[in-house]
Design a protein around this motif. Structure first.
Motif, PDB file in Angstrom:
ATOM      1  N   GLN A  55       0.841  -1.196   0.000  1.00 52.57           N
ATOM      2  CA  GLN A  55       0.000   0.000   0.000  1.00 52.57           C
ATOM      3  C   GLN A  55       0.881   1.252   0.000  1.00 52.57           C
ATOM      4  OE1 GLN A  55      -0.278  -2.233   2.809  1.00 52.57           O
ATOM      5  NE2 GLN A  55      -1.611  -3.596   1.657  1.00 52.57           N
ATOM      6  N   VAL A  56       2.133   1.103  -0.420  1.00 55.03           N
ATOM      7  CA  VAL A  56       3.078   2.223  -0.413  1.00 55.03           C
ATOM      8  C   VAL A  56       2.554   3.384  -1.242  1.00 55.03           C
ATOM      9  CG1 VAL A  56       5.365   2.953  -1.198  1.00 55.03           C
ATOM     10  CG2 VAL A  56       5.123   0.868   0.129  1.00 55.03           C
ATOM     11  N   ASP A  57       1.891   3.084  -2.361  1.00 55.79           N
ATOM     12  CA  ASP A  57       1.383   4.143  -3.233  1.00 55.79           C
ATOM     13  C   ASP A  57      -0.114   4.380  -3.086  1.00 55.79           C
ATOM     14  OD1 ASP A  57       3.736   4.993  -4.894  1.00 55.79           O
ATOM     15  OD2 ASP A  57       3.808   2.846  -5.269  1.00 55.79           O
ATOM     16  N   MET A  58      -0.854   3.328  -2.754  1.00 53.24           N
ATOM     17  CA  MET A  58      -2.299   3.475  -2.617  1.00 53.24           C
ATOM     18  C   MET A  58      -2.872   2.248  -1.929  1.00 53.24           C
ATOM     19  SD  MET A  58      -3.640   2.749  -6.504  1.00 53.24           S
ATOM     20  CE  MET A  58      -3.647   1.071  -7.196  1.00 53.24           C
ATOM     21  N   PHE A  59      -4.058   2.410  -1.359  1.00 55.45           N
ATOM     22  CA  PHE A  59      -4.854   1.305  -0.825  1.00 55.45           C
ATOM     23  C   PHE A  59      -6.001   1.106  -1.790  1.00 55.45           C
ATOM     24  CE2 PHE A  59      -8.421  -0.438   1.476  1.00 55.45           C
ATOM     25  CZ  PHE A  59      -7.867  -1.408   2.296  1.00 55.45           C
ATOM     26  N   SER A  60      -6.117  -0.105  -2.351  1.00 56.47           N
ATOM     27  CA  SER A  60      -7.169  -0.330  -3.347  1.00 56.47           C
ATOM     28  C   SER A  60      -7.652  -1.766  -3.255  1.00 56.47           C
ATOM     29  CB  SER A  60      -6.651   0.017  -4.745  1.00 56.47           C
ATOM     30  OG  SER A  60      -7.715  -0.032  -5.692  1.00 56.47           O
ATOM     31  N   ALA A  61      -8.014  -2.346  -4.402  1.00 61.35           N
ATOM     32  CA  ALA A  61      -8.627  -3.671  -4.449  1.00 61.35           C
ATOM     33  C   ALA A  61      -7.891  -4.665  -3.542  1.00 61.35           C
ATOM     34  CB  ALA A  61      -8.613  -4.170  -5.894  1.00 61.35           C
ATOM     35  N   PRO A  62      -8.607  -5.311  -2.624  1.00 58.92           N
ATOM     36  CA  PRO A  62      -7.949  -6.138  -1.613  1.00 58.92           C
ATOM     37  C   PRO A  62      -7.416  -7.447  -2.180  1.00 58.92           C
ATOM     38  CG  PRO A  62     -10.329  -6.296  -1.399  1.00 58.92           C
ATOM     39  CD  PRO A  62     -10.073  -5.247  -2.443  1.00 58.92           C
ATOM     40  N   TYR A  63      -6.264  -7.869  -1.639  1.00 63.47           N
ATOM     41  CA  TYR A  63      -5.658  -9.131  -2.069  1.00 63.47           C
ATOM     42  C   TYR A  63      -4.655  -9.580  -1.025  1.00 63.47           C
ATOM     43  CZ  TYR A  63      -1.369  -6.617  -3.335  1.00 63.47           C
ATOM     44  OH  TYR A  63      -0.218  -5.869  -3.283  1.00 63.47           O
ATOM     45  N   ALA A  64      -4.258 -10.829  -1.113  1.00 58.04           N
ATOM     46  CA  ALA A  64      -3.229 -11.388  -0.242  1.00 58.04           C
ATOM     47  C   ALA A  64      -2.255 -12.174  -1.095  1.00 58.04           C
ATOM     48  CB  ALA A  64      -3.845 -12.286   0.825  1.00 58.04           C
ATOM     49  N   VAL A  65      -1.048 -12.382  -0.550  1.00 54.87           N
ATOM     50  CA  VAL A  65      -0.009 -13.124  -1.252  1.00 54.87           C
ATOM     51  C   VAL A  65       0.405 -14.319  -0.406  1.00 54.87           C
ATOM     52  CG1 VAL A  65       0.842 -11.098  -2.482  1.00 54.87           C
ATOM     53  CG2 VAL A  65       1.836 -11.693  -0.256  1.00 54.87           C
ATOM     54  N   GLY A  66       0.961 -15.333  -1.077  1.00 53.25           N
ATOM     55  CA  GLY A  66       1.415 -16.499  -0.346  1.00 53.25           C
ATOM     56  C   GLY A  66       2.485 -17.246  -1.116  1.00 53.25           C
ATOM     57  N   VAL A  67       3.173 -18.127  -0.413  1.00 50.48           N
ATOM     58  CA  VAL A  67       4.187 -18.967  -1.038  1.00 50.48           C
ATOM     59  C   VAL A  67       4.139 -20.341  -0.385  1.00 50.48           C
ATOM     60  CG1 VAL A  67       6.019 -18.174   0.528  1.00 50.48           C
ATOM     61  CG2 VAL A  67       6.626 -19.141  -1.696  1.00 50.48           C
ATOM     62  N   LYS A  68       4.290 -21.369  -1.216  1.00 46.15           N
ATOM     63  CA  LYS A  68       4.308 -22.743  -0.736  1.00 46.15           C
ATOM     64  C   LYS A  68       5.737 -23.153  -0.428  1.00 46.15           C
ATOM     65  CE  LYS A  68       2.686 -27.380  -1.996  1.00 46.15           C
ATOM     66  NZ  LYS A  68       2.026 -28.170  -3.082  1.00 46.15           N
ATOM     67  N   LEU A  69       5.952 -23.701   0.750  1.00 41.20           N
ATOM     68  CA  LEU A  69       7.267 -24.117   1.203  1.00 41.20           C
ATOM     69  C   LEU A  69       7.557 -25.563   0.787  1.00 41.20           C
ATOM     70  CD1 LEU A  69       6.454 -21.630   2.933  1.00 41.20           C
ATOM     71  CD2 LEU A  69       7.679 -22.666   4.837  1.00 41.20           C
ATOM     72  N   PRO A  70       8.815 -25.973   0.830  1.00 36.65           N
ATOM     73  CA  PRO A  70       9.146 -27.343   0.438  1.00 36.65           C
ATOM     74  C   PRO A  70       8.424 -28.420   1.241  1.00 36.65           C
ATOM     75  CG  PRO A  70      11.130 -26.013   0.484  1.00 36.65           C
ATOM     76  CD  PRO A  70      10.033 -25.165   1.053  1.00 36.65           C
ATOM     77  N   ASP A  71       8.035 -28.104   2.492  1.00 37.90           N
ATOM     78  CA  ASP A  71       7.347 -29.114   3.302  1.00 37.90           C
ATOM     79  C   ASP A  71       5.850 -29.171   3.020  1.00 37.90           C
ATOM     80  OD1 ASP A  71       6.320 -26.861   4.515  1.00 37.90           O
ATOM     81  OD2 ASP A  71       7.209 -27.229   6.490  1.00 37.90           O
ATOM     82  N   GLY A  72       5.399 -28.380   2.034  1.00 33.01           N
ATOM     83  CA  GLY A  72       4.002 -28.410   1.633  1.00 33.01           C
ATOM     84  C   GLY A  72       3.115 -27.399   2.317  1.00 33.01           C
ATOM     85  N   THR A  73       3.622 -26.732   3.346  1.00 36.40           N
ATOM     86  CA  THR A  73       2.833 -25.708   4.028  1.00 36.40           C
ATOM     87  C   THR A  73       2.885 -24.400   3.240  1.00 36.40           C
ATOM     88  OG1 THR A  73       4.708 -25.018   5.397  1.00 36.40           O
ATOM     89  CG2 THR A  73       3.259 -26.743   6.277  1.00 36.40           C
ATOM     90  N   THR A  74       1.962 -23.510   3.549  1.00 34.84           N
ATOM     91  CA  THR A  74       1.872 -22.224   2.855  1.00 34.84           C
ATOM     92  C   THR A  74       1.995 -21.090   3.857  1.00 34.84           C
ATOM     93  OG1 THR A  74       0.462 -23.136   1.111  1.00 34.84           O
ATOM     94  CG2 THR A  74       0.419 -20.747   1.409  1.00 34.84           C
ATOM     95  N   ARG A  75       2.787 -20.114   3.506  1.00 35.69           N
ATOM     96  CA  ARG A  75       2.914 -18.896   4.304  1.00 35.69           C
ATOM     97  C   ARG A  75       2.245 -17.774   3.534  1.00 35.69           C
ATOM     98  NH1 ARG A  75       8.340 -18.295   4.359  1.00 35.69           N
ATOM     99  NH2 ARG A  75       8.532 -19.873   5.984  1.00 35.69           N
ATOM    100  N   SER A  76       1.347 -17.008   4.175  1.00 34.03           N
ATOM    101  CA  SER A  76       0.620 -15.957   3.464  1.00 34.03           C
ATOM    102  C   SER A  76       0.498 -14.715   4.328  1.00 34.03           C
ATOM    103  CB  SER A  76      -0.772 -16.439   3.042  1.00 34.03           C
ATOM    104  OG  SER A  76      -1.573 -16.709   4.174  1.00 34.03           O
TER     105      SER A  76
ATOM    106  N   GLU B  24       6.038  -5.577   7.987  1.00 33.87           N
ATOM    107  CA  GLU B  24       5.632  -5.524   6.592  1.00 33.87           C
ATOM    108  C   GLU B  24       4.867  -6.773   6.164  1.00 33.87           C
ATOM    109  OE1 GLU B  24       9.474  -7.841   6.465  1.00 33.87           O
ATOM    110  OE2 GLU B  24       8.447  -6.380   7.736  1.00 33.87           O
ATOM    111  N   SER B  25       4.027  -6.645   5.146  1.00 35.33           N
ATOM    112  CA  SER B  25       3.258  -7.776   4.605  1.00 35.33           C
ATOM    113  C   SER B  25       4.045  -8.402   3.464  1.00 35.33           C
ATOM    114  CB  SER B  25       1.879  -7.305   4.134  1.00 35.33           C
ATOM    115  OG  SER B  25       2.006  -6.176   3.273  1.00 35.33           O
ATOM    116  N   LEU B  26       5.019  -9.209   3.831  1.00 34.52           N
ATOM    117  CA  LEU B  26       5.947  -9.820   2.881  1.00 34.52           C
ATOM    118  C   LEU B  26       6.146 -11.272   3.255  1.00 34.52           C
ATOM    119  CD1 LEU B  26       8.344  -9.344   0.672  1.00 34.52           C
ATOM    120  CD2 LEU B  26       9.788  -9.231   2.699  1.00 34.52           C
ATOM    121  N   VAL B  27       6.187 -12.136   2.239  1.00 28.71           N
ATOM    122  CA  VAL B  27       6.579 -13.527   2.467  1.00 28.71           C
ATOM    123  C   VAL B  27       7.795 -13.834   1.618  1.00 28.71           C
ATOM    124  CG1 VAL B  27       4.339 -14.406   3.208  1.00 28.71           C
ATOM    125  CG2 VAL B  27       4.871 -14.318   0.766  1.00 28.71           C
ATOM    126  N   HIS B  28       8.673 -14.671   2.179  1.00 29.28           N
ATOM    127  CA  HIS B  28       9.906 -15.042   1.487  1.00 29.28           C
ATOM    128  C   HIS B  28      10.150 -16.528   1.675  1.00 29.28           C
ATOM    129  CE1 HIS B  28      14.363 -15.838   1.768  1.00 29.28           C
ATOM    130  NE2 HIS B  28      14.184 -15.542   0.502  1.00 29.28           N
TER     131      HIS B  28
END
Length: 389
Positions: free
Chosen positions: A156-177, A370-374
């Motif tokens: 939201q550094v530039d604007m707050f707009s259409a809502p969404y979320a991000v995620g990534v699947k880890l090698p063990d099959g779990t998801t971080r979002s 921050e809303s970041l996944v790595h």
């Protein structure tokens, strides 16, 4: 990319621990878009950025194949159509993302209008009323995929707009979002901003049909004349006055507690010294725009001294913790945004996030808010288009 956006992209490249040496990151990673928006509009997706192996700017198609932008012009010329038709409401669509540092745009009901200048791609700048994308409902995520893994955020550094979320699947099959709003959080944010005196409601942009499109980040609001340019001046002045007679201690690296810098204001300038008493960098008193954008008088070069100090100051100003805590960064959110003069936009975004995390200003990662996944060995990435109500 805006100054703030460029800063954030740089932060993405350096955030997180490196993966194990044997973790081989493939040339492309699948990314699944899930459309839970509840809207019937056609969704268009764009994967735009810089190819890390060559430094060329361009776009990727749904298979992850890179296409360099052609030469642009002055005035800007239309860019090739890089859109990918996204999933309908209730559906999913998987594309592949290449080793890139860039943005994943998505728009509702209408394709975005991208142009090319002689210097490259012109990103949407909806604080400008003549921007061709001003009346389109859209948003974007920023990501970097390289040999050290995937970083992907909701921003939201530039604007707050259409809502969404991000995620990534880890090698063990779990998801971080991250990035999901609380139930009712989308409308809750706009209602809270409307109720905030001092011009904050003017950050909201609507379309002629009544559709709420976005709220501009406060720095862009100042640029557009929607927010008073001196909205943070009272707090800035009080900080400068306090540290004319007291010392501000900055410990910029969490893993280096012995590295400290000491700030005192003299002659209107905040000078920082190291442990030996030598001045290492100085800051002119910032204006509100410098605070919101974490640039200009709070510029943060990619070095080991001024940049880290400036990041810490920027976070302290936006969160209004510099008067209550002379030891920065203040990493406990309990004390954030408590002064009457604060970044109300950032305050209200964080209040509506399900996990409390957001990228409401460029250095919202100070203290890991921050809303970041790595993930160093990403198996799959996700973007979920969330409900508006």
């Amino acid at each position: 990319m805006t100054v703030a956006g460029a800063t954030l992209a740089a932060a993405l490249l350096t955030f997180g621990a490196p993966p194990p040496a044997d973790a081989a990151v493939p040339d492309t990673v699948p990314l699944t878009f899930t459309n839970n928006s509840g809207r019937g509009d056609t969704v268009y997706i764009y994967d735009l950025g810089t190819q890390l192996s060559t430094g060329r700017q361009g776009w990727a198609d749904a298979s992850g194949t890179f296409h360099a932008w052609p030469a642009g012009g002055n005035p800007p010329t239309p860019a090739p159509d890089a859109s990918i038709v996204g999933p309908a409401n209730g559906q999913t669509k998987t594309i592949r993302i290449p080793k890139f540092s860039g943005r994943l745009y998505f728009s509702y009901g209408q394709k975005l209008d991208f142009r090319l200048t002689t210097g490259g791609l012109v990103q949407p700048a909806v604080q400008n009323p003549s921007d061709p994308n001003r009346n389109i409902l859209f948003n974007w995520s920023e990501y970097t995929l390289d040999g050290s893994g995937l970083w992907i955020n909701s921003t939201q550094v530039d604007m707050f707009s259409a809502p969404y979320a991000v995620g990534v699947k880890l090698p063990d099959g779990t998801t971080r979002s991250t990035g999901h709003l609380k139930p009712g959080g989308y409308n809750g944010f706009f209602n809270a901003l409307r109720a905030q005196p001092g011009g904050w409601a003017n950050l909201i942009q609507t379309r002629s049909d009544g559709t709420v499109l976005r709220a501009l980040a406060p720095g862009h609001g100042i640029e557009a004349g929607a927010l008073p340019s001196g909205v943070m001046d009272d707090y800035i002045n009080r900080v400068w006055q306090k540290y004319g007679s007291q010392t501000l201690t900055v410990t910029p690296f969490g893993d280096q507690p012995g590295t400290k810098y000491y700030g005192r204001v003299s002659g209107g300038v905040m000078n920082f010294t190291n442990g030996a008493g030598a001045v290492v960098t100085s800051f002119q008193k910032p204006d509100s725009d410098s605070v919101f954008g974490c640039y200009k008088r709070l510029d943060a070069p990619n070095d080991l001294v001024r940049g880290p100090i400036s990041r810490t100051l920027c976070a302290g100003f936006n969160r209004s913790t510099l008067l209550t805590n002379p030891h920065q960064p203040d990493t406990s959110s309990a004390g954030f945004y408590q002064d009457a003069v604060t970044n109300q936009y950032a305050r209200k975004i964080h209040a509506q996030m399900a996990d409390g995390k957001a990228y409401a200003f460029a250095f919202d990662d100070v203290g890991n808010h921050e809303s970041l996944v790595h993930e160093g060995n990403p198996q799959q990435a996700y973007i979920t288009l969330d409900p508006f109500s």
